[in-house]
Design a protein around this motif. Structure first.
Motif, PDB file in Angstrom:
ATOM      1  N   LEU A 163       0.836  -1.196   0.000  1.00  0.00           N
ATOM      2  CA  LEU A 163       0.000   0.000   0.000  1.00  0.00           C
ATOM      3  C   LEU A 163       0.869   1.244   0.000  1.00  0.00           C
ATOM      4  CD1 LEU A 163      -2.567  -1.171   2.647  1.00  0.00           C
ATOM      5  CD2 LEU A 163      -3.157  -0.540   0.337  1.00  0.00           C
TER       6      LEU A 163
ATOM      7  N   VAL B  22      -3.895   6.633   0.974  1.00  0.00           N
ATOM      8  CA  VAL B  22      -4.905   5.786   0.341  1.00  0.00           C
ATOM      9  C   VAL B  22      -5.860   6.684  -0.420  1.00  0.00           C
ATOM     10  CG1 VAL B  22      -6.759   4.131   0.763  1.00  0.00           C
ATOM     11  CG2 VAL B  22      -4.705   4.079   2.184  1.00  0.00           C
ATOM     12  N   SER B  23      -6.129   6.355  -1.701  1.00  0.00           N
ATOM     13  CA  SER B  23      -7.021   7.189  -2.495  1.00  0.00           C
ATOM     14  C   SER B  23      -8.451   7.040  -1.997  1.00  0.00           C
ATOM     15  CB  SER B  23      -6.931   6.805  -3.973  1.00  0.00           C
ATOM     16  OG  SER B  23      -7.507   5.532  -4.181  1.00  0.00           O
ATOM     17  N   GLU B  24      -9.288   8.022  -2.322  1.00  0.00           N
ATOM     18  CA  GLU B  24     -10.674   8.035  -1.829  1.00  0.00           C
ATOM     19  C   GLU B  24     -11.443   6.806  -2.283  1.00  0.00           C
ATOM     20  OE1 GLU B  24     -14.557  11.024  -1.828  1.00  0.00           O
ATOM     21  OE2 GLU B  24     -12.600  11.749  -2.469  1.00  0.00           O
ATOM     22  N   SER B  25     -11.185   6.342  -3.521  1.00  0.00           N
ATOM     23  CA  SER B  25     -11.910   5.181  -4.039  1.00  0.00           C
ATOM     24  C   SER B  25     -11.507   3.897  -3.326  1.00  0.00           C
ATOM     25  CB  SER B  25     -11.652   5.041  -5.542  1.00  0.00           C
ATOM     26  OG  SER B  25     -10.275   4.823  -5.792  1.00  0.00           O
ATOM     27  N   GLU B  26     -10.339   3.889  -2.660  1.00  0.00           N
ATOM     28  CA  GLU B  26      -9.849   2.698  -1.968  1.00  0.00           C
ATOM     29  C   GLU B  26     -10.110   2.750  -0.468  1.00  0.00           C
ATOM     30  OE1 GLU B  26      -5.787   3.272  -3.167  1.00  0.00           O
ATOM     31  OE2 GLU B  26      -5.864   1.552  -4.497  1.00  0.00           O
ATOM     32  N   THR B  27     -10.813   3.765   0.009  1.00  0.00           N
ATOM     33  CA  THR B  27     -10.932   3.994   1.442  1.00  0.00           C
ATOM     34  C   THR B  27     -12.098   3.226   2.053  1.00  0.00           C
ATOM     35  OG1 THR B  27      -9.961   6.201   1.247  1.00  0.00           O
ATOM     36  CG2 THR B  27     -11.269   5.764   3.214  1.00  0.00           C
TER      37      THR B  27
ATOM     38  N   SER C 180     -12.355   6.655   7.018  1.00  0.00           N
ATOM     39  CA  SER C 180     -11.741   7.970   6.857  1.00  0.00           C
ATOM     40  C   SER C 180     -11.865   8.755   8.158  1.00  0.00           C
ATOM     41  CB  SER C 180     -12.423   8.733   5.707  1.00  0.00           C
ATOM     42  OG  SER C 180     -11.802   9.987   5.515  1.00  0.00           O
TER      43      SER C 180
ATOM     44  N   ASP D 178      -6.688   7.785   6.381  1.00  0.00           N
ATOM     45  CA  ASP D 178      -7.567   6.892   5.635  1.00  0.00           C
ATOM     46  C   ASP D 178      -7.047   5.461   5.726  1.00  0.00           C
ATOM     47  OD1 ASP D 178      -9.228   8.943   4.850  1.00  0.00           O
ATOM     48  OD2 ASP D 178      -8.177   9.297   2.961  1.00  0.00           O
TER      49      ASP D 178
ATOM     50  N   ALA E 260      -7.538   1.490   4.138  1.00  0.00           N
ATOM     51  CA  ALA E 260      -8.042   0.764   2.966  1.00  0.00           C
ATOM     52  C   ALA E 260      -8.708  -0.543   3.384  1.00  0.00           C
ATOM     53  CB  ALA E 260      -6.895   0.480   1.997  1.00  0.00           C
TER      54      ALA E 260
ATOM     55  N   GLU F  63      -6.666  -3.805   4.861  1.00  0.00           N
ATOM     56  CA  GLU F  63      -5.353  -3.292   5.259  1.00  0.00           C
ATOM     57  C   GLU F  63      -5.067  -3.628   6.719  1.00  0.00           C
ATOM     58  OE1 GLU F  63      -2.766   0.878   5.464  1.00  0.00           O
ATOM     59  OE2 GLU F  63      -4.904   0.971   5.028  1.00  0.00           O
TER      60      GLU F  63
ATOM     61  N   SER G 286     -10.133  -5.349   7.428  1.00  0.00           N
ATOM     62  CA  SER G 286      -9.141  -4.383   7.892  1.00  0.00           C
ATOM     63  C   SER G 286      -8.892  -4.546   9.387  1.00  0.00           C
ATOM     64  CB  SER G 286      -9.610  -2.955   7.597  1.00  0.00           C
ATOM     65  OG  SER G 286      -9.771  -2.752   6.215  1.00  0.00           O
TER      66      SER G 286
END
Length: 352
Positions: free
Chosen positions: A3, A7-12, A15, A35, A37, A40, A196
């Protein structure tokens, strides 16, 4: 699983947005944004009083932020009660009921939610199988080892099918050998169940062994969030370099592309002026005659045998350095050492 630091918003999945928490006049968490994932393994690492357990309690719903928001998969989490969140917690003391069997401990959450009896049996059996405790279902917690109790606590948390599992230093009560064994099992289990994990610890070695990423807290603020490899090899601050493993902090100046710390100098990039560099002990080696490394002569003040490696304390023109080299017998008092310029990482100090 690899990772990035962010972490991008689409992978979150989760948050944490500008969260702050204060107890009385003491600010425990200051403007935390992070954030997490799906699937994760994130470790919240920090010394005592850094705010890591408080952050875990905010995620679980046992405390509420004074400022900021927590979201999970598009839903506001911090406004929900603990039992309304797709989050479960494994506590440091496991919190097993001593008068109930392993089976009933694991089934407790389902029975409290009035899940149909016909559904309880297969779900408990599945949870116990996941943690390899099926043959212990009729035993009481007092008849189990510490590692077995931990597996039961994990099964009890997993049976509710959370999207996020919180673990508050669950290995701290185990002896060293069992702790290492359970680290391997915990990492393997997390991969198998595919959810996660947010793991709280003050143990840097444990964090390095288990994590996809480490969030290092210092006095209620995030000092650095990165993969174990990057947080070790590329610390951003002197605090991170000292907290994660051993390091040498060299203070000097950077001018015209040359860093100078005492009698040692090497090519370096960055703005001119006072500078601090982190060099890990294992990055400094005995220099070969044709080595292209930055070379310096130093006096060996102390040599400590450590199995495959020796730990040296050396002195060079007023600089004291720690060096880790492969074991090769007693060294003479004077040696030529070397390191690659890329292994001298410029770090910030407090206030910069």
């Amino acid at each position: 699983m690899s990772l990035p630091a962010a972490v991008s918003e689409s992978e979150t999945l989760l948050s944490i947005r500008n969260v702050a928490k204060q107890f009385g006049s003491t600010a425990v968490l200051r403007d935390i944004s992070l954030d997490i994932a799906p699937a994760e393994f994130l470790t919240i690492l920090g010394e005592s009083g850094s705010g890591k357990t408080t952050l875990l309690r905010l995620l679980a719903g046992f405390a509420h932020p004074d400022r900021g928001e927590i979201w999970m998969a598009g839903q506001r989490l911090d406004t929900l009660l603990p039992n309304q969140r797709a989050v479960n917690t494994v506590f440091q003391n496991y919190a097993l009921f001593p008068h109930l069997s392993v089976f009933e401990n694991v089934a407790y959450g389902l029975r409290a939610k009035k899940v149909r009896s016909a559904e309880v049996l297969p779900r408990v059996e599945q949870a116990l199988a996941q943690v390899r405790m099926s043959s212990f279902e009729q035993r009481r917690p007092s008849q189990l080892s510490g590692g077995q109790q931990q597996r039961v606590a994990l099964a009890r948390a997993l049976i509710n099918r959370p999207r996020l599992l919180l673990l508050d230093e669950p290995l701290s009560a185990l002896d060293a050998n069992l702790r290492r064994e359970m680290q391997i099992e915990l990492k393997s289990l997390q991969r198998e169940v595919g959810i996660s994990f947010v793991f709280v610890t003050h143990d840097q070695d444990e964090a390095m062994a288990l994590s996809d990423r480490i969030a290092l807290l210092r006095a209620g603020e995030l000092e650095q969030v990165d993969t174990p490899r990057d947080i070790y090899n590329q610390p951003r601050t002197a605090y991170v370099a000292k907290f994660i493993g051993q390091t040498n902090l060299l203070r000097g100046r950077l001018e015209s592309g040359i860093a100078r710390c005492g009698p040692i100098e090497w090519p370096a990039e960055g703005p001119a002026g006072e500078a601090v560099f982190s060099i890990r002990p294992e990055a400094i080696r005995l220099a070969e005659a044709d080595s292209s490394a930055v070379r310096f002569r130093a006096r060996v003040c102390q040599q400590t045998f450590g199995g495959a490696t020796d730990l040296l304390q050396v002195e060079c023109g007023g600089l004291s350095l720690t060096v880790r080299v492969p074991s090769q017998g007693e060294l003479g008092q004077e040696q030529v050492f070397g390191f690659l310029a890329c292994n001298a990482v410029r770090v910030m100090e407090a206030g910069e």
